[in-house]
Scaffold this motif. Structure first.
Motif, PDB file in Angstrom:
ATOM      1  N   THR A   9      -2.853   5.180  -0.481  1.00 51.10           N
ATOM      2  CA  THR A   9      -2.132   4.513   0.614  1.00 51.10           C
ATOM      3  C   THR A   9      -0.683   4.985   0.646  1.00 51.10           C
ATOM      4  O   THR A   9      -0.029   5.060  -0.410  1.00 51.10           O
ATOM      5  CB  THR A   9      -2.173   2.986   0.416  1.00 51.10           C
ATOM      6  N   ASP A  48      -6.800   3.912   0.385  1.00 57.19           N
ATOM      7  CA  ASP A  48      -7.416   3.796   1.706  1.00 57.19           C
ATOM      8  C   ASP A  48      -8.756   4.502   1.699  1.00 57.19           C
ATOM      9  O   ASP A  48      -8.940   5.520   1.019  1.00 57.19           O
ATOM     10  CB  ASP A  48      -6.528   4.431   2.773  1.00 57.19           C
ATOM     11  N   SER A  84      -8.639  -0.828   3.163  1.00 57.24           N
ATOM     12  CA  SER A  84      -7.758  -0.602   2.021  1.00 57.24           C
ATOM     13  C   SER A  84      -8.163  -1.522   0.890  1.00 57.24           C
ATOM     14  O   SER A  84      -8.730  -2.602   1.102  1.00 57.24           O
ATOM     15  CB  SER A  84      -6.288  -0.853   2.397  1.00 57.24           C
TER      16      SER A  84
END
Length: 916
Positions: A521, A565, A574
């Motif tokens: 992420t 993610d 996520s």
């Protein structure tokens, strides 16, 4: 008083051109029909070395008497003699060895193996003794301790040496004999080596070998043409007589399964040996099944290997073959046979050992053998939905399966069986050795938990059918994701990781199309030392299913939070993860305190060990060194093949991922080879005049070593060259010290094969072949650009010119090239003579192209291509008024219109150069 022996006339004549004292029989001289593979007889020069030799203990043989005595010799390995294997022999003081136990009776009693016989006979002879080796069969005396033996090497390549030493001499004289008999494991070769001995005419000996006498037939081979009247003057000093049989292929062993079934394949292992004395040609090997241990009525061929590589004398070959049993082979006991050279392509008079059997092998009754293969299921299935699977049912057995039950199951683990949750049940029929493709429509119940699952097919889930193999009744799909069309991260929690220790976990999600792409992420950071990796590599790019792993070696302590993610079919999600990295709690320690011994020239691998600290570790050597041929990798692996023997102390150092270090002193012992062995096979290449300072290396034997130079040859290294012997000195410009130090600078270019000899302190010696390359330098070029025309009947002179090189130049025609008849090329480069008319064959002019070669004092070489145009008549401008056929005394190389015309000819120059 001299014992009486009848005189035996000898009419044998040598067929080779060696001196009479060393002339050997090149053909057998049997008295009657040959009963075994024939022997070839040859001779070779040797340097006789008395026992002990490097590689084994010497044993003294105690004979029953010093005069006409004998002693039993327990053979350390079976010795093949005239196609019979013997385990014991007898050695006599009269230079005789017989096979079988020693006889205590008088040899006149008809014993066939009396080694104490003093009255030698012609070879061959139908009288006793026989089945013998006559090294120097004469009336000899040997003091106790003068006959010894030594076993050299390790199984299966041992050698037995029996020696009659300096305490053996001719009865009633001082004529000493020094000789040895060499026998080798796995070979029928017989070798007799002779040292120095006093001459004299008092000897009357026989030399050769002779077979047993079955029903009056005998086969014998003479080693010297004088048997049985060889005198001391015919003693073959520093020579070896070798008796070699032809190839004798034998099947040494056959192994096959204890249980098999008709129509199915089995694995058969057969070992083939060459028991003869010469290499065999390519051969074939066939396999049969038979109701008896030999080829008989009912035997059937089931497989064949063709064109197997030749076998050297004493060598063996192991064949691993897969053969198919006949489908109609009846149940019961069968034997698997292996037969070498079944078509009798190789001359082999002993074919009794060409066939061997294994078994018996029990062939069971016909039965099916159903298996599942090629199972394909969707990558993702929603609970409560229907899906289809495809799979193949195979019957590997020799009986059809009719209405065999099967079940489609689902499982949360990668093991499925009859107890797994059943989704569908059905039946299938498959003929013997056939397959059936199946497509099933299956309903997945709504209560199946979401997550990763496996779909499988189990044939005969309740174990009601008898089969040849029940272990292959199950098939399983790749991981299936159970979940809805929404995308969801499955995060069961991450297990704690240990600092510096390998750690890995698989990332899981459900939903989408079942193909998930993971990434970090934005703004998040993975724990130090970890990274995302796809498995298998390249599958994602190829559009195939893949998994994503989080793996590595964490190198920082603490609790690390991060986010990942995941994307699939346009959906995204996520997940938050937490990983604890804890210390190992163990200090860095080297766990290796001793190294296993290594064998000279043998493959060696060992792993240095450490515990504690933080991996990965990095290893180095701080003091000492490994022997040449071994190396230490950074991961702690010591590997290679040592090319030095002896004791090697060294200190190793390990550094962990956190910078901690630890050292350990170790010793490596490299055992010596069984005999003196050369190690150096080549010297570093050098240019002309470039210094060389190297030391030759040997191993084994008893140090110190002494080195001497043998023959040096300059090998052919370019087109048109031939090998040249330069005598016993080292390559030009080099010198060899007794301790093996090679120094100097090469003065002659070329590729050299240098034979040196190394001897140890126990007088063992070995010849070593060493390659040394002195590349031909650039810059040696034929610079002559053109040659003048020549005219029939007119004197001709032309000088070739070269650039480069050192000292005097030597010119010659390149092999295969020729000048016009009447012209010659001198070593100075001068072409001269008077060309003749006949070579024009009626033409007005003819062009003669040729190659010339030039060499300097350093053996540099240059080549040039040129040509001479030969004309039938001089041009009008060159003829004298008195006679158009006259020429001046000037050579054709003296200017003039012709020379100027040729100046425009472009001649191709060739310079041969070798680069290092």
């Amino acid at each position: 008083m001299e014992k009486f022996r009848p005189a035996v006339a000898s009419t044998w004549k040598p067929t080779n051109a060696v001196p009479a004292a060393l002339a050997l029989a090149l053909i057998a001289v049997p008295a009657m029909a040959i009963a075994a593979n024939p022997y070839d007889v040859s001779t070779r020069p040797i340097t006789y070395e008395p026992l002990p030799l490097s590689g084994g203990q010497v044993t003294t043989l105690t004979t029953t008497s010093t005069d006409d005595g004998s002693a039993d010799v327990g053979l350390p390995f079976p010795v093949r003699f005239f196609d019979v294997d013997y385990q014991e022999a007898s050695v006599g003081t009269n230079g005789l060895v017989t096979f079988g136990p020693r006889s205590t009776a008088s040899c006149t009693s008809g014993e066939s193996h009396c080694a104490n016989a003093y009255s030698n006979t012609a070879i061959p002879s139908t009288s006793t003794p026989n089945r013998l080796i006559a090294a120097w069969w004469d009336d000899l005396n040997c003091t106790q301790g003068a006959i010894t033996k030594q076993v050299l090497g390790q199984a299966p390549q041992r050698e037995l040496v029996i020696q009659w030493g300096s305490g053996c001499y001719r009865t009633s004289s001082t004529n000493v004999v020094n000789m040895q008999l060499w026998l080798r494991e796995g070979s029928s070769n017989i070798e007799i080596r002779y040292g120095t001995a006093a001459g004299g005419s008092s000897h009357s000996a026989s030399v050769g070998i002779m077979s047993p006498v079955p029903s009056g037939a005998v086969e014998g081979y003479r080693g010297l043409n004088c048997t049985p009247n060889c005198t001391g003057d015919q003693w073959p000093t520093n020579s070896a007589i070798v008796f070699s049989q032809g190839a004798d292929l034998a099947v040494a062993s056959v192994t096959a399964p204890e249980i098999a079934y008709s129509g199915m394949s089995i694995d058969v292992v057969a070992k083939v040996q060459n028991l003869g004395g010469l290499a065999s040609q390519a051969y074939s090997l066939r396999f049969l099944v038979s109701p008896t241990p030999s080829i008989s009525t009912g035997s059937r061929e089931v497989g064949r290997l063709e064109g197997l590589a030749l076998l050297q004398a004493g060598a063996s070959f192991v064949s691993n073959a897969t053969v198919s049993l006949p489908a109609d082979l009846a149940p019961g006991a069968w034997y698997v046979l292996a037969e070498v050279d079944p078509d009798k392509q190789i001359p082999d008079n002993d074919r009794a050992n060409n066939l061997r059997s294994s078994g018996p092998m029990e062939v069971g009754p016909p039965a099916p053998d159903l298996s599942v293969s090629d199972l394909r299921a969707p990558l993702q299935i929603a609970p409560g939905s229907d899906f289809s699977i495809e799979w193949t049912a195979r019957n590997l057995g020799n009986l059809g399966g009719v209405d065999v039950p099967y079940a489609v199951v689902v499982s949360g683990s990668d093991y499925v069986g009859g107890t797994s949750r059943r989704l569908l049940e059905g039946t299938i029929s498959v003929d013997a050795f056939s397959l059936e493709d199946v497509i099933d429509l299956v309903h997945l119940p709504a209560d199946v938990p979401t997550g990763i699952a496996y779909v499988g097919v189990v044939i005969d889930p309740d174990l009601r059918l008898y089969e040849l193999d029940k272990l292959n009744n199950t098939g399983i799909s790749p991981p299936v994701r159970i979940g809805s069309t929404s995308l969801q991260v499955i995060n069961p929690g991450l297990p704690a990781a240990t600092l510096g220790t390998a750690w890995c976990t698989r990332l899981e999600a459900v939903g989408g199309d079942g193909i998930f792409a993971w990434s970090v992420t934005p703004g998040s950071t993975l724990p130090p030392g970890l990274a995302l990796a796809e498995e298998p590599q390249g599958a994602r790019a190829a559009g195939r299913p893949f998994s994503t792993l989080l793996c590595g070696h964490p190198y920082a302590l603490g609790t690390f939070s991060f986010s990942l993610d995941v994307r699939s079919a346009g959906l995204s999600a996520s997940g938050d993860f937490v990983l604890d990295v804890v210390p190992s709690g163990i200090p860095l320690t080297i766990s290796t305190h001793a190294l296993p011994a290594a064998g000279f020239g043998r493959s060696y691998t060992t792993l240095l060990g450490a515990i504690g600290g933080a991996t990965p570790y990095s290893w180095t050597i701080t003091t000492g060194k490994l022997p040449a041929g071994l190396g230490l990798r950074a991961d702690g692996v010591i590997a290679g093949s040592p090319l030095e023997d002896g004791f090697f102390p060294l200190t190793v150092r390990v550094v962990d991922a956190g910078g901690q270090a630890m050292e350990q002193a170790l010793d490596l012992i490299v055992t010596s080879p069984s005999r003196l062995t050369c190690v150096t096979g080549s010297l570093p290449a050098r240019e002309l005049g470039e210094p060389l300072d190297e030391r030759l290396v040997a191993a084994g034997g008893t140090k110190p070593y002494k080195w001497t130079s043998g023959e040096t040859q300059r090998l052919a290294s370019a087109v048109g060259e031939v090998a040249v012997s330069l005598g016993a000195a080292p390559p030009p410009g080099l010198s060899l010290a007794a301790d093996g130090k090679v120094t100097g600078a090469p003065t002659q270019a070329g590729l050299y094969l240098w034979t040196v000899k190394v001897a140890d302190d126990a007088r063992a010696s070995e010849s070593c072949a060493i390659l040394f390359d002195v590349p031909v330098s650039q810059g040696m070029t034929v610079s002559t650009q053109a040659l003048a025309d020549a005219f029939v009947g007119s004197p001709y002179r032309a000088q070739l010119v070269a650039s480069g090189g050192v000292g005097a130049l030597r010119w010659s025609l390149f092999p295969g090239s020729r000048l016009p008849a009447g012209l010659v090329l001198e070593p100075s480069g001068l072409i001269s003579g008077t060309p003749t008319l006949s070579q024009l064959d009626g033409e007005a002019a003819r062009n003669f192209a040729f190659l010339v070669e030039v060499r300097d004092e350093g053996n540099r070489r240059g080549l040039g291509a040129t040509s001479i145009l030969l004309n039938a008549e001089l041009p009008e401008s060159s003829r004298s008024p008195a006679s158009s056929g006259n020429t001046s005394g000037c050579g054709a190389g003296v200017g003039g219109p012709s020379l100027l015309a040729l100046a425009g000819l472009g001649l191709r120059l060739v310079a041969l150069r070798r680069r290092r």
